[in-house]
Design an enzyme around this catalytic site. Structure first.
Site, PDB file in Angstrom:
ATOM      1  CG  ASP A   1      -1.511  -7.794   1.332  1.00  0.00           C
ATOM      2  OD1 ASP A   1      -1.314  -7.551   0.053  1.00  0.00           O
ATOM      3  OD2 ASP A   1      -0.942  -6.177   2.263  1.00  0.00           O
TER       4      ASP A   1
ATOM      5  N   GLY B   1      -5.805 -11.382  -1.083  1.00  0.00           N
ATOM      6  CA  GLY B   1      -6.099 -13.108  -1.124  1.00  0.00           C
ATOM      7  C   GLY B   1      -6.254 -13.613  -2.545  1.00  0.00           C
ATOM      8  CE  LYS B   2      -4.651  -8.157  -5.269  1.00  0.00           C
ATOM      9  NZ  LYS B   2      -4.552  -7.811  -3.790  1.00  0.00           N
TER      10      LYS B   2
ATOM     11  CE  LYS C   1      -7.780 -20.037  -0.852  1.00  0.00           C
ATOM     12  NZ  LYS C   1      -8.026 -20.524   0.086  1.00  0.00           N
TER      13      LYS C   1
ATOM     14  CG  ASN D   1       3.094  -1.950  -6.290  1.00  0.00           C
ATOM     15  OD1 ASN D   1       3.258  -3.429  -6.497  1.00  0.00           O
ATOM     16  ND2 ASN D   1       2.977  -0.998  -5.805  1.00  0.00           N
TER      17      ASN D   1
ATOM     18  N   GLY E   1       3.098  -9.348  -3.460  1.00  0.00           N
ATOM     19  CA  GLY E   1       2.970  -9.762  -2.619  1.00  0.00           C
ATOM     20  C   GLY E   1       2.364 -11.312  -2.580  1.00  0.00           C
ATOM     21  CG  HIS E   2      -0.630 -11.529  -6.065  1.00  0.00           C
ATOM     22  ND1 HIS E   2      -1.031 -12.067  -7.104  1.00  0.00           N
ATOM     23  CD2 HIS E   2      -0.792 -10.532  -4.984  1.00  0.00           C
ATOM     24  CE1 HIS E   2      -1.466 -10.172  -7.030  1.00  0.00           C
ATOM     25  NE2 HIS E   2      -0.341  -9.067  -6.363  1.00  0.00           N
ATOM     26  CB  THR E   3       0.517 -15.364   0.117  1.00  0.00           C
ATOM     27  OG1 THR E   3       1.047 -14.502   0.608  1.00  0.00           O
ATOM     28  CG2 THR E   3       1.567 -16.571   0.922  1.00  0.00           C
TER      29      THR E   3
ATOM     30  CD  GLN F   1      -0.378  -2.877  -6.164  1.00  0.00           C
ATOM     31  OE1 GLN F   1      -0.291  -3.046  -7.640  1.00  0.00           O
ATOM     32  NE2 GLN F   1       0.197  -3.918  -6.108  1.00  0.00           N
TER      33      GLN F   1
ATOM     34  NE  ARG G   1       5.499  -2.030   4.730  1.00  0.00           N
ATOM     35  CZ  ARG G   1       5.134  -0.963   3.499  1.00  0.00           C
ATOM     36  NH1 ARG G   1       5.184   0.189   4.340  1.00  0.00           N
ATOM     37  NH2 ARG G   1       4.764  -1.611   2.743  1.00  0.00           N
TER      38      ARG G   1
ATOM     39  CE  LYS H   1      -5.686 -13.924   6.261  1.00  0.00           C
ATOM     40  NZ  LYS H   1      -5.058 -12.864   5.727  1.00  0.00           N
TER      41      LYS H   1
HETATM   42  P1  GDP Z   1      -3.178 -10.536  -2.000  1.00  0.00           P
HETATM   43  O1  GDP Z   1      -1.804 -10.101  -2.184  1.00  0.00           O
HETATM   44  O2  GDP Z   1      -4.165 -10.473  -2.561  1.00  0.00           O
HETATM   45  O3  GDP Z   1      -2.790 -12.316  -3.126  1.00  0.00           O
HETATM   46  O4  GDP Z   1      -2.882 -11.087  -0.513  1.00  0.00           O
HETATM   47  P2  GDP Z   1      -1.630 -11.615  -0.209  1.00  0.00           P
HETATM   48  O5  GDP Z   1      -1.161 -13.044  -0.331  1.00  0.00           O
HETATM   49  O6  GDP Z   1      -0.007 -10.999   0.154  1.00  0.00           O
HETATM   50  O7  GDP Z   1      -1.738 -11.934   1.682  1.00  0.00           O
HETATM   51  C1  GDP Z   1      -3.226 -12.689   1.493  1.00  0.00           C
HETATM   52  C2  GDP Z   1      -2.581 -13.543   2.792  1.00  0.00           C
HETATM   53  O8  GDP Z   1      -3.832 -14.721   3.431  1.00  0.00           O
HETATM   54  C3  GDP Z   1      -1.955 -15.199   2.231  1.00  0.00           C
HETATM   55  O9  GDP Z   1      -0.525 -15.429   3.893  1.00  0.00           O
HETATM   56  C4  GDP Z   1      -2.699 -16.027   1.996  1.00  0.00           C
HETATM   57  O10 GDP Z   1      -2.024 -17.515   2.343  1.00  0.00           O
HETATM   58  C5  GDP Z   1      -3.271 -15.609   2.828  1.00  0.00           C
HETATM   59  N1  GDP Z   1      -4.975 -16.403   2.881  1.00  0.00           N
HETATM   60  C6  GDP Z   1      -5.570 -16.537   1.754  1.00  0.00           C
HETATM   61  N2  GDP Z   1      -6.736 -16.547   1.768  1.00  0.00           N
HETATM   62  C7  GDP Z   1      -6.882 -17.568   3.015  1.00  0.00           C
HETATM   63  C8  GDP Z   1      -8.054 -17.971   4.051  1.00  0.00           C
HETATM   64  O11 GDP Z   1      -9.083 -17.876   3.496  1.00  0.00           O
HETATM   65  N3  GDP Z   1      -8.002 -18.085   5.371  1.00  0.00           N
HETATM   66  C9  GDP Z   1      -6.133 -17.700   5.859  1.00  0.00           C
HETATM   67  N4  GDP Z   1      -6.237 -18.187   7.003  1.00  0.00           N
HETATM   68  N5  GDP Z   1      -5.568 -17.076   5.233  1.00  0.00           N
HETATM   69  C10 GDP Z   1      -6.046 -17.006   4.019  1.00  0.00           C
HETATM   70  P1  IMO Z   2      -0.619  -6.761  -3.305  1.00  0.00           P
HETATM   71  O1  IMO Z   2      -0.466  -7.148  -4.670  1.00  0.00           O
HETATM   72  C1  IMO Z   2      -0.971  -4.360   0.208  1.00  0.00           C
HETATM   73  C2  IMO Z   2       0.672   0.286  -0.625  1.00  0.00           C
HETATM   74  C3  IMO Z   2       2.053   0.146   0.147  1.00  0.00           C
HETATM   75  C4  IMO Z   2       1.468   2.080   0.823  1.00  0.00           C
HETATM   76  C5  IMO Z   2       0.880   2.060  -1.655  1.00  0.00           C
HETATM   77  C6  IMO Z   2       1.932   2.683  -2.356  1.00  0.00           C
HETATM   78  O2  IMO Z   2      -0.094  -7.500  -2.141  1.00  0.00           O
HETATM   79  O3  IMO Z   2      -2.047  -6.898  -2.850  1.00  0.00           O
HETATM   80  P2  IMO Z   2       4.060   1.217  -3.471  1.00  0.00           P
HETATM   81  O4  IMO Z   2       4.745   0.701  -2.736  1.00  0.00           O
HETATM   82  O5  IMO Z   2       2.843   1.298  -4.400  1.00  0.00           O
HETATM   83  O6  IMO Z   2       4.592   3.148  -3.740  1.00  0.00           O
HETATM   84  O7  IMO Z   2       2.980   1.813  -2.302  1.00  0.00           O
HETATM   85  O8  IMO Z   2       0.385   1.517  -1.496  1.00  0.00           O
HETATM   86  N1  IMO Z   2       1.028  -1.745  -1.610  1.00  0.00           N
HETATM   87  C7  IMO Z   2       0.305  -2.694  -1.230  1.00  0.00           C
HETATM   88  N2  IMO Z   2      -0.682  -2.639  -0.199  1.00  0.00           N
HETATM   89  N3  IMO Z   2      -1.035  -5.012  -0.925  1.00  0.00           N
HETATM   90  C8  IMO Z   2       0.225  -4.509  -2.300  1.00  0.00           C
HETATM   91  O9  IMO Z   2      -0.152  -5.643  -2.887  1.00  0.00           O
HETATM   92  C9  IMO Z   2       0.253  -2.966  -2.482  1.00  0.00           C
HETATM   93  N4  IMO Z   2       1.241  -2.453  -3.633  1.00  0.00           N
HETATM   94  C10 IMO Z   2       1.066  -1.695  -2.554  1.00  0.00           C
HETATM   95  O10 IMO Z   2       1.955  -0.596   1.664  1.00  0.00           O
HETATM   96  O11 IMO Z   2       0.980   2.433   1.133  1.00  0.00           O
HETATM   97 MG    MG Z   3      -0.078  -9.152  -0.917  1.00  0.00          MG
END
Ligand code: GDP
Ligand code: IMO
Ligand code: MG
Length: 427
Positions: free
Chosen positions: A12, A14-15, A17, A37, A39-41, A222, A301, A329
């Site tokens: 998470d 911010g990949k 983005k 698993n 979730g890329h926003t 991840q 979560r 962030k």
């Molecule tokens: P990923 O899994 O690495 O793609 O990241 P996620 O999408 O799970 O989580 C990143 C969260 O931070 C998302 O809600 C994005 O919209 C948000 N985000 C990304 N870059 C920034 C930033 O520079 N500032 C803020 N405030 N939010 C950001």
């Molecule tokens: P992105 O690509 C954050 C965490 C789960 C758990 C552990 C194992 O959005 O960054 P799994 O479902 O793989 O058996 O879970 O890894 N986890 C993540 N945490 N971002 C993710 O993906 C994750 N994918 C799995 O919360 O702790």
């Molecule tokens: Mg994510």
């Protein structure tokens, strides 16, 4: 060449983005591991999209998106994502390619994931319960089903054999609430969508493209601290999330890897169980969670929050061969009077800058350096030079500690909120 974008923490970062931002400089964006698993926003034009299996280049019109052999696919989740693309009028049909060698997540893999977690009780991993672990187990155990198998005349037979084996295994675990019948109905229905996509021999496809001079961006899922080999085992995911995973997950040689772009938040988060040395349980932690809206993009979560962890980042920079860093962030810390970075750990009666093998069992006390906050919005900064001095000092301090150039700083969730600090290869 293949450039790589991956997360250096526990996911998470911010990949999505950053991949979306840089995608226009590439011909192909490819996912190489993980599955739903992730979730890329992506946020642009006032809309928010969360991708789980589809690569984050899909919204950039002229490029191809490949789901590589290292990814595990749940056709049901993929179908839902495709429905969102359809509704947004995104032409995906000839731009979304799937490797025939990618493994399939069966409904019973998800059932086993839930049952295995239930059996672990308090020791549970905190899995997303998407069936990731059991699917990779079947892959390495040589029992799995792959995308290319769907067209086999005896696919149903192969499916039933594996499913029935899973049901026997499930008897070893506590019973969990799981509507297998309805899940299976949906799964088989969604196979039609998967069949409608272009499937390829991913390894031939990508090597031919590279030979023809095409540029590839590999998108990690991840984070490196969740890597099956090097993460905080067993509190990890089941794939190699680090740059070496690109070779296995796409079928390319190590010599083809170019830039390795590592992403870290300006602080740190983790969702699920497992060690987190810099985790905060105080007001500062709550503030990071509140301002950063730290809720999982896949499960919703709450994410655990803490200060940035330099020893952990140095470890993942080493493992990945990171050539440039992106800090995301940073805006979340705008109103902090002071910010901290863990620069070493105290354990076993001494000070260390490395992670111990038994990180899960040890008390690790981080040693922090404190920096003054900048107490200002970064919203109107369009260039790095416009950052407040104290924000720049923090970024440059991170650069000094991590010994890798920071090329971009993200100042908000929107595609546009990105500051280019240094000229970047390819950007
Ligand atoms: P990923 O899994 O690495 O793609 O990241 P996620 O999408 O799970 O989580 C990143 C969260 O931070 C998302 O809600 C994005 O919209 C948000 N985000 C990304 N870059 C920034 C930033 O520079 N500032 C803020 N405030 N939010 C950001
Ligand atoms: P992105 O690509 C954050 C965490 C789960 C758990 C552990 C194992 O959005 O960054 P799994 O479902 O793989 O058996 O879970 O890894 N986890 C993540 N945490 N971002 C993710 O993906 C994750 N994918 C799995 O919360 O702790
Ligand atoms: Mg994510």
């Amino acid at each position: 060449m293949v450039d790589v974008i991956l997360g250096l923490q526990w996911g998470d970062e911010g990949k999505g983005k950053i991949v979306d931002y840089l995608a226009n400089n590439y011909d192909i964006v490819a996912r190489f591991q993980g599955g739903p698993n992730a979730g890329h926003t992506l946020i642009f034009d006032g809309k928010k999209y969360v991708l789980h299996t589809v690569p984050s280049g899909i919204f950039r019109e002229n490029l191809l998106n490949l789901i590589g052999n290292g990814v595990v696919i749940d056709p049901t989740t993929l179908e839902k994502e495709i429905d969102v693309l359809k509704a947004a009028n995104v032409s995906y049909q000839n731009r979304l390619l799937v490797s025939k060698k990618a493994h399939l997540i069966l409904p019973t893999h998800s059932l086993l994931d839930a049952a295995s977690e239930a059996a672990k009780g308090k020791e549970k991993i905190g899995s997303t319960l998407k069936g990731i672990g059991p699917t990779y187990m079947d892959k390495t155990g040589r029992n799995g089903l792959r995308v290319g198998d769907i067209l086999s005349p005896n696919f149903r037979e192969k499916y039933d054999t594996l499913r029935n084996k899973h049901l026997k295994l499930a008897k070893l675990y506590p019973e969990v609430d799981f509507d297998l019948k309805s899940r299976e109905e949906k799964w088989f229905a969604s196979l039609e969508t998967l069949k409608s996509l272009v499937t390829v021999d991913g390894e031939y496809y990508i090597n031919k493209a590279i030979k023809a001079g095409k540029k590839v961006l590999a998108e990690g899922a991840q984070g490196s601290m969740l890597d099956i080999d090097f993460g905080t085992y067993p509190f990890v995911t089941s794939s190699n999330t680090i740059s070496s995973g690109v070779c296995n997950g796409l079928g390319i040689a190590p010599s083809l890897i170019g830039e390795v772009i590592g992403i870290t938040k300006a602080y740190c988060t983790r969702v699920g169980g497992g060690p987190f040395p810099t985790e905060l349980f105080d007001e500062a932690g709550a503030e990071l969670a509140r301002v950063g809206q730290e809720f999982g993009a896949t499960t919703g979560r709450p994410r655990r929050c803490g200060w940035i962890d330099i020893p952990a980042l140095k470890y993942t920079i080493m493992l990945n061969g990171v050539t440039q860093l992106v800090i995301t962030k940073i805006d979340v810390m705008n109103d902090f009077d002071e910010v901290k970075a863990a620069v070493s750990y105290r354990y076993d009666g001494g000070e260390h800058d490395t992670l111990p093998f038994d990180i899960n069992d040890k008390e690790i006390i981080p040693k922090y350096k404190t920096y003054p906050g900048w107490n200002a919005s970064l919203e109107n900064c369009s260039e790095y030079d416009q950052f407040p001095d104290k924000a720049r000092s923090y970024v440059e301090e991170l650069e000094t500690l991590l010994e890798v150039p920071i090329t971009m700083v993200s100042t908000g969730p929107d595609r546009k909120s990105l500051i280019i600090k240094n000229a970047i290869v390819n950007a």
